[in-house]
Design a protein around this motif. Structure first.
Motif, PDB file in Angstrom:
ATOM      1  N   SER A 174      -5.930  -8.203  -4.662  1.00 15.80           N
ATOM      2  CA  SER A 174      -5.803  -7.052  -5.543  1.00 15.80           C
ATOM      3  C   SER A 174      -5.087  -5.878  -4.997  1.00 15.80           C
ATOM      4  N   GLU A 175      -4.724  -5.984  -3.659  1.00 20.60           N
ATOM      5  CA  GLU A 175      -3.625  -5.006  -3.286  1.00 20.60           C
ATOM      6  C   GLU A 175      -2.210  -5.227  -3.941  1.00 20.60           C
ATOM      7  N   VAL A 176      -2.038  -6.413  -4.259  1.00 18.94           N
ATOM      8  CA  VAL A 176      -0.663  -6.825  -4.653  1.00 18.94           C
ATOM      9  C   VAL A 176      -0.674  -6.996  -6.380  1.00 18.94           C
ATOM     10  N   ILE A 177      -1.839  -7.565  -6.851  1.00 19.29           N
ATOM     11  CA  ILE A 177      -1.802  -7.634  -8.502  1.00 19.29           C
ATOM     12  C   ILE A 177      -3.367  -7.458  -8.840  1.00 19.29           C
ATOM     13  N   SER A 178      -3.331  -6.836 -10.135  1.00 18.16           N
ATOM     14  CA  SER A 178      -4.936  -6.749 -10.375  1.00 18.16           C
ATOM     15  C   SER A 178      -5.340  -8.114 -10.680  1.00 18.16           C
ATOM     16  N   VAL A 179      -6.847  -8.078 -10.596  1.00 17.00           N
ATOM     17  CA  VAL A 179      -7.597  -9.337 -11.031  1.00 17.00           C
ATOM     18  C   VAL A 179      -7.035  -9.722 -12.203  1.00 17.00           C
ATOM     19  N   ARG A 180      -7.246  -8.933 -13.270  1.00 18.36           N
ATOM     20  CA  ARG A 180      -6.974  -9.409 -14.524  1.00 18.36           C
ATOM     21  C   ARG A 180      -5.197 -10.039 -14.775  1.00 18.36           C
ATOM     22  N   GLY A 181      -4.359  -9.323 -13.879  1.00 20.54           N
ATOM     23  CA  GLY A 181      -3.073  -9.660 -13.955  1.00 20.54           C
ATOM     24  C   GLY A 181      -2.788 -11.130 -13.347  1.00 20.54           C
ATOM     25  N   LEU A 182      -3.492 -11.487 -12.072  1.00 15.80           N
ATOM     26  CA  LEU A 182      -3.668 -12.479 -11.542  1.00 15.80           C
ATOM     27  C   LEU A 182      -4.232 -13.606 -12.298  1.00 15.80           C
ATOM     28  N   LYS A 183      -5.172 -13.426 -13.031  1.00 21.68           N
ATOM     29  CA  LYS A 183      -5.861 -14.338 -14.015  1.00 21.68           C
ATOM     30  C   LYS A 183      -4.809 -15.119 -15.031  1.00 21.68           C
ATOM     31  N   LYS A 184      -3.851 -14.133 -15.523  1.00 18.66           N
ATOM     32  CA  LYS A 184      -2.925 -14.523 -16.571  1.00 18.66           C
ATOM     33  C   LYS A 184      -1.896 -15.561 -15.995  1.00 18.66           C
ATOM     34  N   MET A 185      -1.731 -15.599 -14.597  1.00 19.18           N
ATOM     35  CA  MET A 185      -0.765 -16.613 -13.961  1.00 19.18           C
ATOM     36  C   MET A 185      -1.467 -17.966 -13.712  1.00 19.18           C
ATOM     37  N   LEU A 186      -0.886 -18.872 -14.009  1.00 18.30           N
ATOM     38  CA  LEU A 186      -1.284 -20.195 -13.761  1.00 18.30           C
ATOM     39  C   LEU A 186      -0.572 -20.763 -12.442  1.00 18.30           C
ATOM     40  N   ARG A 222       0.903  -1.292  -0.163  1.00 20.56           N
ATOM     41  CA  ARG A 222      -0.085  -0.067  -0.064  1.00 20.56           C
ATOM     42  C   ARG A 222       0.940   1.446  -0.098  1.00 20.56           C
ATOM     43  N   PHE A 223       2.153   1.137  -0.026  1.00 27.32           N
ATOM     44  CA  PHE A 223       3.096   2.229  -0.174  1.00 27.32           C
ATOM     45  C   PHE A 223       2.776   3.386   0.997  1.00 27.32           C
ATOM     46  N   GLN A 224       2.553   3.078   2.227  1.00 26.82           N
ATOM     47  CA  GLN A 224       2.425   3.994   3.338  1.00 26.82           C
ATOM     48  C   GLN A 224       3.877   4.717   3.331  1.00 26.82           C
ATOM     49  N   GLY A 225       4.988   3.978   3.222  1.00 25.03           N
ATOM     50  CA  GLY A 225       6.260   4.682   3.246  1.00 25.03           C
ATOM     51  C   GLY A 225       6.390   6.119   2.460  1.00 25.03           C
ATOM     52  N   ARG A 226       5.429   6.031   1.273  1.00 22.40           N
ATOM     53  CA  ARG A 226       5.557   7.401   0.347  1.00 22.40           C
ATOM     54  C   ARG A 226       5.083   8.402   1.198  1.00 22.40           C
ATOM     55  N   VAL A 227       3.737   8.025   1.985  1.00 23.34           N
ATOM     56  CA  VAL A 227       3.311   9.262   3.090  1.00 23.34           C
ATOM     57  C   VAL A 227       4.244   9.624   4.059  1.00 23.34           C
ATOM     58  N   THR A 228       4.966   8.838   4.599  1.00 21.57           N
ATOM     59  CA  THR A 228       5.820   9.067   5.725  1.00 21.57           C
ATOM     60  C   THR A 228       7.193  10.028   5.045  1.00 21.57           C
ATOM     61  N   ALA A 229       7.481   9.625   3.871  1.00 18.56           N
ATOM     62  CA  ALA A 229       8.588  10.161   3.120  1.00 18.56           C
ATOM     63  C   ALA A 229       8.257  12.031   2.875  1.00 18.56           C
ATOM     64  N   LYS A 230       6.992  11.782   2.439  1.00 21.65           N
ATOM     65  CA  LYS A 230       6.331  13.147   2.138  1.00 21.65           C
ATOM     66  C   LYS A 230       6.333  14.170   3.262  1.00 21.65           C
ATOM     67  N   THR A 231       5.891  13.371   4.426  1.00 17.66           N
ATOM     68  CA  THR A 231       5.629  14.301   5.589  1.00 17.66           C
ATOM     69  C   THR A 231       6.939  14.760   5.914  1.00 17.66           C
ATOM     70  N   LEU A 232       8.232  13.912   6.367  1.00 17.76           N
ATOM     71  CA  LEU A 232       9.398  14.019   6.796  1.00 17.76           C
ATOM     72  C   LEU A 232       9.943  15.244   5.733  1.00 17.76           C
ATOM     73  N   VAL A 238      -2.280 -15.482  -4.412  1.00 18.12           N
ATOM     74  CA  VAL A 238      -1.873 -14.325  -3.728  1.00 18.12           C
ATOM     75  C   VAL A 238      -2.107 -14.467  -2.374  1.00 18.12           C
ATOM     76  N   ARG A 239      -0.759 -14.182  -1.385  1.00 17.29           N
ATOM     77  CA  ARG A 239      -1.198 -14.252   0.104  1.00 17.29           C
ATOM     78  C   ARG A 239      -0.729 -12.796   0.370  1.00 17.29           C
ATOM     79  N   ASN A 240      -1.638 -12.022   1.331  1.00 19.06           N
ATOM     80  CA  ASN A 240      -1.363 -10.661   1.413  1.00 19.06           C
ATOM     81  C   ASN A 240      -1.646 -10.405   3.220  1.00 19.06           C
ATOM     82  N   PRO A 241      -0.879 -11.098   4.083  1.00 21.28           N
ATOM     83  CA  PRO A 241      -1.032 -10.713   5.493  1.00 21.28           C
ATOM     84  C   PRO A 241      -0.460  -9.102   5.389  1.00 21.28           C
TER      85      PRO A 241
END
Ligand code: RUB
Length: 330
Positions: free
Chosen positions: A258-270, A163-173, A274-277
């Motif tokens: 879908s946070e990791v890869i789009s539904v379409r992108g995942l469909k193309k993978m055999l 989710r790239f929360q680090g970008r928010v931190t970098a912007k703030t700092l 995705v695991r997303n803890p």
């Protein structure tokens, strides 16, 4: 179950969809939602108001399972309200008590972050190179306070996939004026050799001092350990988990693929799923200290914080207000 006000439903939706995120903000928003419930209620008697508050609390508890600040903020308000309702408080007094208690939580939470900034800044040396992960208001408070004291800092901020929360931190700092380098998560070990201290926030601190924070935090801790960099955690006391004293484990939220890869992108993978803890656990052995608003503690002292902050709450009351899963409607 009473109907939940649409404004409260909207707060719950925003927490769930991570429009409101970060453990402290989630906790304050939950308290605010209970305040709104009390303000908007058309209940005709105290028990009807209590039922409405209960319905809001249940919905809020179902939004995100890992940040224990959420049940802690709800307990803070609801246990007080319940006691008052049992002692036959009048409707209007009960409404005002709810509003005042929620406001007290919100204010003390904001004050706790300020105090963590003041206390934590004392542990930052002039010229320190620091690594941080994800986006934590408590960590930002420390770095901001140290920088405003005139300490020269250099901060590596990890992107924090997915989710790239680090970008928010970098912007703030960066906007504060702190020299900041945004790095990919895979570069953590590469840059750790240059780092004096790694500082992260927490979604939960367990009774044994283990720290639950954004997925990848434990890798930062491991790399810091290897490089002999110090590993600090910034956590308000309402992020300590009293349930863990009863042997409960902190649930790790697993989020949509879908946070990791789009539904379409995942469909193309055999043959691929995705695991997303969303969070991981850093064992206490890797934590040098925890900065709370009440002072700095070693992780081994987490159990004492829990006893002091939550020791008066009966086990059954703790179990009553826990995060829970509702059937997902979307
Ligand atoms: C946020 C996260 C933060 C902690 C502490 O995760 O892991 O490090 O919540 O933040 P998410 P704060 O983005 O999934 O909510 O110090 O602001 O409470």
């Amino acid at each position: 179950m009473a109907e939940v006000d649409h404004r409260v439903q909207e707060i719950a939706r925003r927490i769930k969809k991570m429009k409101i995120r970060g453990a402290g903000r989630i906790a304050r928003s939950a308290a605010k939602a209970l305040l709104v419930t009390a303000q908007q209620s058309k209940a005709k008697d105290p028990s009807a108001l209590y039922c409405e508050l209960e319905a809001s609390a249940r919905l809020l508890l179902s939004t995100r399972p890992t940040a224990v600040s959420l049940p802690n903020s709800i307990r803070y308000v609801m246990l007080k309200v319940r006691e008052a309702q049992k002692s036959s408080m009048e409707l209007e007094d009960l409404r005002q008590l709810t509003i005042a208690t929620a406001n007290k939580f919100i204010q003390s939470s904001a004050r706790a972050i300020e105090r963590i900034g003041e206390i934590g800044a004392k542990r930052i040396e002039d010229g320190d190179t620091i690594m941080t992960y994800c986006n934590s208001a408590a960590v930002t408070a420390i770095l901001k306070a140290a920088f405003e004291q005139g300490k020269r800092l250099q901060v590596f901020v990890c992107e924090t996939r997915p989710r790239f929360q680090g970008r928010v931190t970098a912007k703030t700092l960066g906007s504060i004026g702190i020299p900041t380098s945004l790095i990919v998560d895979g570069a953590i070990r590469f840059f750790m050799t240059k780092v004096d201290k790694a500082i992260v926030g927490a979604d939960a601190v367990a009774a044994n001092g283990a720290v639950v924070n954004k997925i990848g935090t434990s890798m930062v801790a491991l790399a810091a350990h290897e490089s002999r960099a110090l590993f600090f955690v910034a956590a308000e006391t309402y992020k300590f988990s009293p349930e863990t004293m009863l042997g409960q484990l902190v649930e790790i939220e697993e989020r949509d693929s879908s946070e990791v890869i789009s539904v379409r992108g995942l469909k193309k993978m055999l043959n691929t799923t995705v695991r997303n803890p969303a969070f991981d656990v850093t064992p206490p052995e890797y934590v040098d200290l925890i900065v709370t608003e009440k002072g700095i503690i070693p992780p081994q002292a987490a159990i004492m914080v829990i006893q002091e902050e939550f020791g008066s709450i009966a086990a059954e009351e703790l179990m009553e207000y826990q995060t829970c899963r509702l059937v997902d409607e979307d």
